[in-house]
Design a protein around this motif. Structure first.
Motif, PDB file in Angstrom:
ATOM      1  N   GLY A   1       0.766  -1.265  -0.081  1.00  0.00           N
ATOM      2  CA  GLY A   1      -0.019  -0.130   0.181  1.00  0.00           C
ATOM      3  C   GLY A   1       0.880   1.280  -0.179  1.00  0.00           C
ATOM      4  O   GLY A   1       0.329   2.344   0.246  1.00  0.00           O
ATOM      5  N   GLU A   2       2.192   1.186  -0.303  1.00  0.00           N
ATOM      6  CA  GLU A   2       3.059   2.194  -0.246  1.00  0.00           C
ATOM      7  C   GLU A   2       3.259   2.792  -1.718  1.00  0.00           C
ATOM      8  O   GLU A   2       3.333   1.954  -2.634  1.00  0.00           O
ATOM      9  N   SER A   3       3.648   4.074  -1.704  1.00  0.00           N
ATOM     10  CA  SER A   3       4.162   4.516  -3.009  1.00  0.00           C
ATOM     11  C   SER A   3       5.733   4.190  -3.131  1.00  0.00           C
ATOM     12  O   SER A   3       6.265   4.201  -2.247  1.00  0.00           O
ATOM     13  N   VAL A   4       6.161   3.937  -4.361  1.00  0.00           N
ATOM     14  CA  VAL A   4       7.562   3.560  -4.654  1.00  0.00           C
ATOM     15  C   VAL A   4       8.511   4.861  -4.717  1.00  0.00           C
ATOM     16  O   VAL A   4       9.545   4.907  -5.087  1.00  0.00           O
ATOM     17  N   THR A   5       7.829   6.028  -4.710  1.00  0.00           N
ATOM     18  CA  THR A   5       8.399   7.335  -4.847  1.00  0.00           C
ATOM     19  C   THR A   5       9.491   7.408  -3.863  1.00  0.00           C
ATOM     20  O   THR A   5      10.730   7.849  -4.409  1.00  0.00           O
ATOM     21  N   ARG A   6       9.472   7.182  -2.710  1.00  0.00           N
ATOM     22  CA  ARG A   6      10.726   7.450  -1.957  1.00  0.00           C
ATOM     23  C   ARG A   6      11.852   6.441  -2.200  1.00  0.00           C
ATOM     24  O   ARG A   6      13.156   6.884  -2.171  1.00  0.00           O
ATOM     25  N   PHE A   7      11.671   5.323  -2.692  1.00  0.00           N
ATOM     26  CA  PHE A   7      12.777   4.351  -2.984  1.00  0.00           C
ATOM     27  C   PHE A   7      13.217   4.744  -4.306  1.00  0.00           C
ATOM     28  O   PHE A   7      14.367   4.526  -4.675  1.00  0.00           O
ATOM     29  N   LEU A   8      12.411   5.116  -5.270  1.00  0.00           N
ATOM     30  CA  LEU A   8      13.146   5.527  -6.314  1.00  0.00           C
ATOM     31  C   LEU A   8      13.870   7.099  -6.183  1.00  0.00           C
ATOM     32  O   LEU A   8      14.916   7.282  -6.998  1.00  0.00           O
ATOM     33  N   GLY A   9      13.323   7.828  -5.219  1.00  0.00           N
ATOM     34  CA  GLY A   9      14.417   8.867  -5.009  1.00  0.00           C
ATOM     35  C   GLY A   9      15.975   8.478  -4.428  1.00  0.00           C
ATOM     36  O   GLY A   9      16.829   8.964  -4.674  1.00  0.00           O
ATOM     37  N   VAL A  10      15.645   7.386  -3.748  1.00  0.00           N
ATOM     38  CA  VAL A  10      16.946   6.654  -3.190  1.00  0.00           C
ATOM     39  C   VAL A  10      17.764   6.455  -4.348  1.00  0.00           C
ATOM     40  O   VAL A  10      19.066   6.419  -4.306  1.00  0.00           O
ATOM     41  N   TRP A  11      17.122   5.542  -5.153  1.00  0.00           N
ATOM     42  CA  TRP A  11      17.965   4.929  -6.338  1.00  0.00           C
ATOM     43  C   TRP A  11      18.626   6.217  -7.101  1.00  0.00           C
ATOM     44  O   TRP A  11      19.651   5.973  -7.738  1.00  0.00           O
ATOM     45  N   ASP A  12      17.856   7.271  -7.306  1.00  0.00           N
ATOM     46  CA  ASP A  12      18.400   8.340  -8.041  1.00  0.00           C
ATOM     47  C   ASP A  12      19.812   8.898  -7.490  1.00  0.00           C
ATOM     48  O   ASP A  12      20.514   9.221  -8.054  1.00  0.00           O
ATOM     49  N   VAL A  13      19.973   8.846  -6.160  1.00  0.00           N
ATOM     50  CA  VAL A  13      21.286   9.236  -5.714  1.00  0.00           C
ATOM     51  C   VAL A  13      22.156   8.091  -5.126  1.00  0.00           C
ATOM     52  O   VAL A  13      22.965   8.604  -4.620  1.00  0.00           O
ATOM     53  N   THR A  14      21.716   6.893  -5.445  1.00  0.00           N
ATOM     54  CA  THR A  14      22.633   5.986  -5.101  1.00  0.00           C
ATOM     55  C   THR A  14      23.477   5.629  -6.676  1.00  0.00           C
ATOM     56  O   THR A  14      23.136   4.989  -7.442  1.00  0.00           O
ATOM     57  N   LEU A  15      24.525   6.325  -6.460  1.00  0.00           N
ATOM     58  CA  LEU A  15      25.404   6.274  -7.760  1.00  0.00           C
ATOM     59  C   LEU A  15      26.673   5.339  -7.795  1.00  0.00           C
ATOM     60  O   LEU A  15      27.619   5.830  -7.380  1.00  0.00           O
ATOM     61  N   ASN A  16      26.180   4.214  -8.118  1.00  0.00           N
ATOM     62  CA  ASN A  16      27.305   3.141  -8.172  1.00  0.00           C
ATOM     63  C   ASN A  16      26.951   2.065  -9.246  1.00  0.00           C
ATOM     64  O   ASN A  16      25.938   1.897  -9.577  1.00  0.00           O
ATOM     65  N   SER A  17      27.998   1.295  -9.675  1.00  0.00           N
ATOM     66  CA  SER A  17      27.958   0.188 -10.701  1.00  0.00           C
ATOM     67  C   SER A  17      26.647  -0.669 -10.292  1.00  0.00           C
ATOM     68  O   SER A  17      26.109  -0.832 -11.317  1.00  0.00           O
ATOM     69  N   ALA A  18      26.803  -1.052  -9.147  1.00  0.00           N
ATOM     70  CA  ALA A  18      25.464  -2.101  -8.829  1.00  0.00           C
ATOM     71  C   ALA A  18      24.308  -1.586  -9.146  1.00  0.00           C
ATOM     72  O   ALA A  18      23.361  -2.173  -9.458  1.00  0.00           O
ATOM     73  N   ALA A  19      24.047  -0.348  -8.383  1.00  0.00           N
ATOM     74  CA  ALA A  19      22.824   0.194  -8.654  1.00  0.00           C
ATOM     75  C   ALA A  19      22.548   0.565 -10.109  1.00  0.00           C
ATOM     76  O   ALA A  19      21.314   0.564 -10.770  1.00  0.00           O
TER      77      ALA A  19
END
Length: 173
Positions: free
Chosen positions: A96-114
């Motif tokens: 029941g949650e939005s994925v928005t906050r997690f996508l925001g974290v993905w935006d700033v996780t700048l590494n090869s794995a991400a």
């Protein structure tokens, strides 16, 4: 545990039972593959978990944040039953949650794995689906395309560079 997770809150148990078993279920989701994260987290909206005391909500939010960061931190990654970022995001939606906050974290996780996870997600997406989701819209952004290009430039000699290039081309089209 799997059969209990399916029936808990449906035919067996109450909200209090779910709350008392939830720490065990959450632990099992990150230490084994025996549970389906969408089923377990899907119990939360029915029990109106956003009305629970703040410390209980914070504990679930903290758990989700830690699992998400762990998934994005390594490739290939599997955190128990969370096989990849898409499995995680599907479970969050079931919760029941939005994925928005997690996508925001993905935006700033700048590494090869991400970035490799990003390429896999793009390459596995059905762009022909006429029902765009929040994830699809997020993936189609110019910033994602640019990120995939920069990742390809950085990792061009790595075995997954073709995945990055293919994802870049898919987002571009």
């Amino acid at each position: 545990m799997f059969s209990l997770s399916i029936s808990l809150g449906n035919t067996v148990g109450s909200r209090d039972d779910l709350k008392s078993l939830l720490p065990l279920l959450l632990d099992r989701m990150i230490t084994t593959t025996e549970l389906d994260p969408s089923i377990v987290l899907g119990k939360l909206p029915r029990e109106q978990w956003r009305t629970w005391p703040a410390p209980e909500q914070d504990a679930i939010d903290g758990y989700l944040d830690a699992v998400w960061r762990s998934l994005l931190g390594t490739y290939p990654s599997q955190v128990g039953s969370f096989l990849d970022p898409t499995t995680f995001l599907d479970a969050v939606v079931a919760g029941g949650e939005s994925v928005t906050r997690f996508l925001g974290v993905w935006d700033v996780t700048l590494n090869s794995a991400a970035d490799h996870h990003l390429a896999d997600t793009v390459n596995g997406l059905n762009f022909a689906d006429r029902r765009p989701t929040l994830l699809t819209a997020w993936l189609r952004r110019e910033t994602v395309r640019d990120r995939l290009y920069r990742a390809f430039e950085r990792d061009h000699a790595m075995p997954w560079s073709d995945d990055l290039a293919r994802a870049h081309d898919l987002v571009r089209s």
